[in-house]
Scaffold this active site. Structure first.
Site, PDB file in Angstrom:
ATOM      1  N   ASN A  46     -26.997 -19.968  -1.118  1.00 55.01           N
ATOM      2  CA  ASN A  46     -26.060 -20.803  -1.870  1.00 55.01           C
ATOM      3  C   ASN A  46     -24.751 -20.952  -1.110  1.00 55.01           C
ATOM      4  O   ASN A  46     -24.284 -20.031  -0.432  1.00 55.01           O
ATOM      5  CB  ASN A  46     -25.827 -20.269  -3.292  1.00 55.01           C
ATOM      6  CG  ASN A  46     -25.458 -18.810  -3.362  1.00 55.01           C
ATOM      7  OD1 ASN A  46     -25.868 -18.005  -2.523  1.00 55.01           O
ATOM      8  ND2 ASN A  46     -24.685 -18.442  -4.367  1.00 55.01           N
ATOM      9  N   GLU A  48     -20.956 -22.138  -1.923  1.00 53.32           N
ATOM     10  CA  GLU A  48     -19.969 -22.507  -2.951  1.00 53.32           C
ATOM     11  C   GLU A  48     -18.783 -23.230  -2.312  1.00 53.32           C
ATOM     12  O   GLU A  48     -18.639 -23.247  -1.081  1.00 53.32           O
ATOM     13  CB  GLU A  48     -19.513 -21.237  -3.689  1.00 53.32           C
ATOM     14  CG  GLU A  48     -20.678 -20.578  -4.420  1.00 53.32           C
ATOM     15  CD  GLU A  48     -20.270 -19.386  -5.278  1.00 53.32           C
ATOM     16  OE1 GLU A  48     -19.133 -18.891  -5.167  1.00 53.32           O
ATOM     17  OE2 GLU A  48     -21.131 -18.953  -6.084  1.00 53.32           O
ATOM     18  N   CYS A  57     -27.070 -24.698  -4.613  1.00 54.29           N
ATOM     19  CA  CYS A  57     -27.880 -23.486  -4.772  1.00 54.29           C
ATOM     20  C   CYS A  57     -28.714 -23.188  -3.521  1.00 54.29           C
ATOM     21  O   CYS A  57     -29.029 -24.087  -2.731  1.00 54.29           O
ATOM     22  CB  CYS A  57     -28.853 -23.649  -5.937  1.00 54.29           C
ATOM     23  SG  CYS A  57     -28.084 -23.792  -7.548  1.00 54.29           S
ATOM     24  N   GLU A  59     -31.887 -22.496  -3.346  1.00 55.57           N
ATOM     25  CA  GLU A  59     -33.202 -23.155  -3.363  1.00 55.57           C
ATOM     26  C   GLU A  59     -33.112 -24.559  -2.795  1.00 55.57           C
ATOM     27  O   GLU A  59     -33.949 -24.984  -2.002  1.00 55.57           O
ATOM     28  CB  GLU A  59     -33.746 -23.236  -4.800  1.00 55.57           C
ATOM     29  CG  GLU A  59     -34.014 -21.880  -5.452  1.00 55.57           C
ATOM     30  CD  GLU A  59     -32.807 -21.291  -6.165  1.00 55.57           C
ATOM     31  OE1 GLU A  59     -31.650 -21.560  -5.758  1.00 55.57           O
ATOM     32  OE2 GLU A  59     -33.030 -20.548  -7.133  1.00 55.57           O
ATOM     33  N   CYS A  90     -32.331 -22.454 -11.305  1.00 54.27           N
ATOM     34  CA  CYS A  90     -31.724 -23.361 -12.293  1.00 54.27           C
ATOM     35  C   CYS A  90     -32.590 -24.606 -12.471  1.00 54.27           C
ATOM     36  O   CYS A  90     -33.461 -24.917 -11.650  1.00 54.27           O
ATOM     37  CB  CYS A  90     -30.298 -23.722 -11.887  1.00 54.27           C
ATOM     38  SG  CYS A  90     -30.195 -25.006 -10.620  1.00 54.27           S
ATOM     39  N   CYS A  93     -32.692 -27.158  -9.554  1.00 57.59           N
ATOM     40  CA  CYS A  93     -33.519 -26.725  -8.424  1.00 57.59           C
ATOM     41  C   CYS A  93     -35.000 -26.835  -8.751  1.00 57.59           C
ATOM     42  O   CYS A  93     -35.804 -27.212  -7.893  1.00 57.59           O
ATOM     43  CB  CYS A  93     -33.159 -25.301  -8.010  1.00 57.59           C
ATOM     44  SG  CYS A  93     -31.559 -25.237  -7.177  1.00 57.59           S
TER      45      CYS A  93
HETATM   46  N1  THU Z   1     -27.331 -20.232  -7.781  1.00 56.46           N
HETATM   47  C1  THU Z   1     -28.350 -20.382  -6.891  1.00 56.46           C
HETATM   48  O1  THU Z   1     -28.145 -20.346  -5.667  1.00 56.46           O
HETATM   49  N2  THU Z   1     -29.594 -20.587  -7.383  1.00 56.46           N
HETATM   50  C2  THU Z   1     -29.906 -20.647  -8.715  1.00 56.46           C
HETATM   51  O2  THU Z   1     -31.023 -20.966  -9.062  1.00 56.46           O
HETATM   52  C3  THU Z   1     -28.890 -20.297  -9.704  1.00 56.46           C
HETATM   53  C4  THU Z   1     -27.495 -20.281  -9.215  1.00 56.46           C
HETATM   54  C5  THU Z   1     -25.987 -20.001  -7.259  1.00 56.46           C
HETATM   55  C6  THU Z   1     -25.020 -21.124  -7.500  1.00 56.46           C
HETATM   56  C7  THU Z   1     -23.701 -20.390  -7.474  1.00 56.46           C
HETATM   57  O3  THU Z   1     -23.290 -20.255  -6.126  1.00 56.46           O
HETATM   58  C8  THU Z   1     -24.033 -18.997  -8.001  1.00 56.46           C
HETATM   59  O4  THU Z   1     -25.439 -18.860  -7.866  1.00 56.46           O
HETATM   60  C9  THU Z   1     -23.618 -18.763  -9.440  1.00 56.46           C
HETATM   61  O5  THU Z   1     -24.075 -19.768 -10.258  1.00 56.46           O
END
Ligand code: THU
Length: 134
Positions: A46, A48, A57, A59, A90, A93
């Site tokens: 991920n 940010e 994310c 994925e 999520c 994804c």
């Molecule tokens: N996140 C993912 O990388 N994958 C997911 O399926 C759920 C959330 C990340 C996004 C963000 O950087 C952090 O987790 C918190 O939401």
């Protein structure tokens, strides 16, 4: 579903990818690794952003890496977090993964050793697919 051959290798790659996560805001680092039909592996973490909504994310980062390397036949994904519970990809994804294989194998894992193998069919039973557009 029990873990199959290759699942643990994919988890290892996802755990390495996780170390490259850029998650200074949530501190929730996620790694993903995708195995393709020609047995290549593409990883992602991920990423940010200070403008929070721009976060991508793990994925989707891995899917986009695969597609940009010319791989659109995606067989399996491993997702790794460092937590006492398993990750849950999520909804966005799940939909992006379904575009390339709605029945994809999904291996959920933690750095501490929890494992669960499932399928995208199980996680997203009625995705919006390319054929919906025709
Ligand atoms: N996140 C993912 O990388 N994958 C997911 O399926 C759920 C959330 C990340 C996004 C963000 O950087 C952090 O987790 C918190 O939401």
């Amino acid at each position: 579903m029990t873990l199959g051959p290759g699942d643990e290798d994919l988890v290892k790659v996802a755990a390495l990818a996780r170390q490259r996560a850029h998650a200074p805001y949530s501190s929730y680092k996620v790694g993903a690794a995708i195995r393709t039909g020609r047995n290549k592996v593409h990883a992602g973490a991920n990423v940010e952003n200070a403008s929070y909504g721009l976060t991508v994310c793990a994925e989707r980062t891995a899917v986009f890496a695969a597609v940009n390397a010319g791989d659109t036949k995606l067989d399996a994904i491993a997702i790794v977090i460092d937590d006492d519970r398993l990750p849950s990809p999520c909804g966005a994804c799940r939909q992006v993964l379904a575009e390339f294989n709605p029945g994809m194998r999904v291996v959920l894992a933690t750095t501490g050793g929890l494992r669960k193998a499932t399928t995208l069919t199980e996680l997203l039973p009625d995705p919006f697919l390319p054929e919906n557009l025709s």
